[in-house]
Design a protein around this motif. Structure first.
Motif, PDB file in Angstrom:
ATOM      1  N   UNK A 121       0.056   0.928  14.528  1.00  0.00           N
ATOM      2  CA  UNK A 121       1.431   1.411  14.402  1.00  0.00           C
ATOM      3  C   UNK A 121       1.864   1.544  12.938  1.00  0.00           C
ATOM      4  N   UNK A 122       2.803   2.457  12.687  1.00  0.00           N
ATOM      5  CA  UNK A 122       3.415   2.561  11.364  1.00  0.00           C
ATOM      6  C   UNK A 122       4.362   1.391  11.173  1.00  0.00           C
ATOM      7  N   UNK A 123       4.110   0.596  10.166  1.00  0.00           N
ATOM      8  CA  UNK A 123       4.991  -0.516   9.818  1.00  0.00           C
ATOM      9  C   UNK A 123       4.839  -0.784   8.331  1.00  0.00           C
ATOM     10  N   UNK A 124       5.828  -1.440   7.758  1.00  0.00           N
ATOM     11  CA  UNK A 124       5.729  -1.745   6.336  1.00  0.00           C
ATOM     12  C   UNK A 124       4.714  -2.856   6.119  1.00  0.00           C
ATOM     13  N   UNK A 125       3.767  -2.586   5.245  1.00  0.00           N
ATOM     14  CA  UNK A 125       2.791  -3.586   4.815  1.00  0.00           C
ATOM     15  C   UNK A 125       3.123  -3.916   3.366  1.00  0.00           C
ATOM     16  N   UNK A 126       3.237  -5.180   3.007  1.00  0.00           N
ATOM     17  CA  UNK A 126       3.514  -5.498   1.603  1.00  0.00           C
ATOM     18  C   UNK A 126       2.562  -4.761   0.665  1.00  0.00           C
ATOM     19  N   UNK A 127       3.123  -4.244  -0.399  1.00  0.00           N
ATOM     20  CA  UNK A 127       2.404  -3.533  -1.467  1.00  0.00           C
ATOM     21  C   UNK A 127       2.149  -2.054  -1.158  1.00  0.00           C
ATOM     22  N   UNK A 128       2.719  -1.531  -0.069  1.00  0.00           N
ATOM     23  CA  UNK A 128       2.663  -0.086   0.148  1.00  0.00           C
ATOM     24  C   UNK A 128       3.423   0.659  -0.942  1.00  0.00           C
ATOM     25  N   UNK A 129       4.282  -0.045  -1.650  1.00  0.00           N
ATOM     26  CA  UNK A 129       5.033   0.554  -2.753  1.00  0.00           C
ATOM     27  C   UNK A 129       4.273   0.457  -4.067  1.00  0.00           C
ATOM     28  N   UNK A 130       3.017   0.028  -4.020  1.00  0.00           N
ATOM     29  CA  UNK A 130       2.252  -0.180  -5.247  1.00  0.00           C
ATOM     30  C   UNK A 130       1.375   1.004  -5.599  1.00  0.00           C
ATOM     31  N   UNK A 131       0.823   0.986  -6.791  1.00  0.00           N
ATOM     32  CA  UNK A 131      -0.039   2.047  -7.305  1.00  0.00           C
ATOM     33  C   UNK A 131      -1.229   2.267  -6.371  1.00  0.00           C
ATOM     34  N   UNK A 132      -1.589   3.548  -6.078  1.00  0.00           N
ATOM     35  CA  UNK A 132      -1.107   4.786  -6.693  1.00  0.00           C
ATOM     36  C   UNK A 132       0.071   5.445  -5.999  1.00  0.00           C
ATOM     37  N   UNK A 133       0.785   4.735  -5.133  1.00  0.00           N
ATOM     38  CA  UNK A 133       2.067   5.252  -4.646  1.00  0.00           C
ATOM     39  C   UNK A 133       3.135   4.785  -5.617  1.00  0.00           C
ATOM     40  N   UNK A 134       3.314   5.532  -6.707  1.00  0.00           N
ATOM     41  CA  UNK A 134       4.147   5.049  -7.798  1.00  0.00           C
ATOM     42  C   UNK A 134       3.369   4.039  -8.620  1.00  0.00           C
ATOM     43  N   UNK A 135       4.063   3.335  -9.456  1.00  0.00           N
ATOM     44  CA  UNK A 135       3.413   2.336 -10.317  1.00  0.00           C
ATOM     45  C   UNK A 135       4.418   1.247 -10.667  1.00  0.00           C
ATOM     46  N   UNK A 136       4.197   0.058 -10.127  1.00  0.00           N
ATOM     47  CA  UNK A 136       5.038  -1.082 -10.475  1.00  0.00           C
ATOM     48  C   UNK A 136       4.538  -1.680 -11.787  1.00  0.00           C
ATOM     49  N   UNK A 137       5.419  -2.330 -12.510  1.00  0.00           N
ATOM     50  CA  UNK A 137       5.022  -2.890 -13.802  1.00  0.00           C
ATOM     51  C   UNK A 137       3.928  -3.937 -13.656  1.00  0.00           C
ATOM     52  N   UNK A 138       3.892  -4.609 -12.509  1.00  0.00           N
ATOM     53  CA  UNK A 138       2.878  -5.651 -12.315  1.00  0.00           C
ATOM     54  C   UNK A 138       1.535  -5.096 -11.862  1.00  0.00           C
ATOM     55  N   UNK A 139       1.471  -3.850 -11.456  1.00  0.00           N
ATOM     56  CA  UNK A 139       0.235  -3.307 -10.895  1.00  0.00           C
ATOM     57  C   UNK A 139      -0.884  -3.262 -11.933  1.00  0.00           C
ATOM     58  N   UNK A 140      -2.040  -3.773 -11.530  1.00  0.00           N
ATOM     59  CA  UNK A 140      -3.224  -3.789 -12.392  1.00  0.00           C
ATOM     60  C   UNK A 140      -3.938  -2.447 -12.225  1.00  0.00           C
TER      61      UNK A 140
END
Length: 535
Positions: free
Chosen positions: A252-271
């Protein structure tokens, strides 16, 4: 920045259809440019003329550093990602040079640090993704691709271009189009061993411009930084959870932690360095069910094999920032100080060298001064003292300010004695005499002398010419910078005089078009702006 200001129809996140709503994808890139001509005159003056030329750009991080070969880096930097410009570079993504160092049949032994990363050469027993190999091309035109992004009716022409571009199926869309929420670009969870089947959705940042941009689906929620599942591995971290964590191992489609992380955008903490090396090493292929070579369907108990474990445990050496982030925009901390005038002073942790004190920076206009240490025991805290600075008694604060009466009285002393010692250890005290006047062009004057104010005069203003003569007085003994800006505030020309005389006369080139310009004369202590009118 509110999402509605960036969403193409002005919608808020609350109006999105779901967390992977395709209408919320944006692409971001930036560039830097410089003037065509730089002229260094015999007297040391410097002038800038001509149009602006793009010399650098950035969309996806490390594209130029890690993917574009040396001989093409300047060319890459000179283009925008529009109008198909980036198609000439596509071959470097479909067969990346870096992948040669993750292939034992090529240069796999050349870089021991990459030994954990080995590209699939017989995924599921048959698919070879090493440079120049077919990858999934053998399936081109097969009915098994119907309903997938690889079908000819979809994007097969781009993703399966020929039988020697294996990474067109993963690296090319990551950098050039974004990844769609279509088969096969869903997690292997729920696919039943068939990588072409529908799986668990985890990304949609598809914006098929065929150009290098950092793409972000703004509908994806942000992972709280205090979430125990927050990972600097971005989408790789989300994929791991979607494949192994019971809370997410459903189709199912559900939010998984870190789906907002690189390469979907780039958070400052992303390695991003680790993530991109893992991606070149085939981790995205593995995430969608094209597992590593040591997995045998029907035999291996789990696709989470030793090879996959090595890739997931790999890191590029530095996994987090060396300081905290700011609570407000722009969130990144100020850069570490590293320069004193024209000389570089780096961190010195060599305890074999005795403790010494230095001045890292001094602002002639404000009197702000920053103390620093060199050598000594890095595990011991240093405190500083200087007579003549505000709060000049012993303390560990390195940022101080020279007292205004001392700084402004050019007939008073020019040396500031800065002392340092380990906290509470008088025997360790060291000192330095810092001349705070010479760098600012301040000379001792007789009591009857007056300071001449900075004056700027234009000869022939307004003018019909594309140049004008300027005279400057009151800058003797100081550095002088002449800068010309247009009515939009853009700097279009600049000259620098390292040490001005009593009268400076210079010709300044104006822009090619009539209009209003602004000429600034700047010294370490004053600045004057004057309007120039060209008819």
């Amino acid at each position: 920045m509110p999402v509605s200001t960036l969403q193409k129809s002005g919608k808020t996140v609350a109006q999105s259809a779901n967390i992977l709503d395709p209408d919320y994808v944006i692409g971001v890139w930036a560039s830097s440019s410089r003037r065509q001509l730089k002229t260094i005159y015999s007297a040391g003056d410097v002038g800038y003329d001509g149009g602006w030329v793009q010399v650098s750009r950035l969309g996806m991080p490390l594209t130029n550093e890690a993917v574009i070969p040396v001989g093409m880096k300047d060319r890459w930097n000179s283009f925008t990602p529009y109008n198909g410009n980036d198609l000439q570079f596509a071959k470097y993504f479909t067969n990346p040079e870096l992948a040669l160092y993750m292939d034992d049949s090529q240069f796999g032994s050349a870089i021991p640090g990459l030994s954990a990363l080995r590209i699939q050469s017989k995924s599921l027993g048959s698919f070879d993704f090493r440079n120049g190999k077919p990858g999934l091309f053998g399936l081109k035109g097969n009915s098994a691709l119907d309903g997938t992004a690889l079908a000819e009716a979809a994007f097969g022409g781009v993703l399966l271009p020929d039988n020697a571009s294996p990474r067109a199926v993963d690296l090319l869309p990551i950098f050039y189009t974004g990844v769609p929420n279509l088969k096969p670009y869903q997690l292997a969870t729920g696919k039943g061993g068939n990588p072409l089947a529908a799986g668990k959705p985890f990304i949609h940042n598809f914006l098929p411009t065929l150009g290098d941009m950092l793409r972000l689906n703004m509908a994806v929620p942000a992972t709280p930084r205090n979430d125990p599942k927050f990972s600097s591995l971005g989408l790789v971290g989300a994929a791991v959870l979607g494949l192994t964590d019971a809370a997410y191992t459903n189709p199912n489609l559900q939010f998984i932690p870190n789906m907002d992380g690189f390469p979907n955008g780039r958070r400052l903490e992303d390695d991003v360095t680790t993530i991109e090396l893992q991606a070149v090493g085939g981790v995205v292929l593995a995430a969608i069910g094209l597992w590593y070579d040591d997995f045998t369907p029907g035999v291996s108990p789990s696709p989470v094999t030793a090879s996959l474990g090595k890739v997931l445990s790999f890191n590029a050496g530095i996994t987090k920032n060396d300081t905290t982030l700011k609570a407000g925009f722009p969130f990144v901390q100020d850069p570490w100080r590293g320069f004193i005038g024209r000389g570089y002073v780096g961190p010195d942790q060599n305890t074999a060298k005795p403790l010494s004190v230095t001045v890292l920076s001094y602002n002639c206009s404000t009197g702000d001064i920053t103390f620093g240490r060199m050598g000594g025991d890095p595990n011991r805290t240093v405190e500083y003292q200087a007579a003549g600075v505000v709060n000049g008694t012993w303390g560990t604060t390195v940022n101080r300010q020279i007292e205004a009466p001392l700084r402004l009285d050019v007939n008073s002393r020019r040396l500031l004695t800065v002392m340092a010692r380990y906290v509470g250890d008088p025997a360790s005290m060291v000192s330095i005499d810092f001349d705070f006047r010479t760098p600012c062009g301040q000379a001792r004057m007789a009591a009857t002398e007056k300071v001449e104010p900075l004056m700027v005069r234009l000869l022939g203003n307004p003018t019909t010419s594309n140049e004008i003569t300027v005279e400057v007085t009151g800058a003797a003994g100081q550095s002088l910078r002449l800068g010309l800006s247009n009515s939009q505030g853009q700097l279009i020309g600049q000259q620098t005089i390292s040490e001005a005389g009593s009268l400076e006369r210079h010709v300044v080139r104006l822009g090619e078009l009539p209009g209003v310009y602004f000429l600034q004369a700047i010294t370490p202590t004053e600045r004057k702006t004057i309007k120039v009118v060209r008819h």
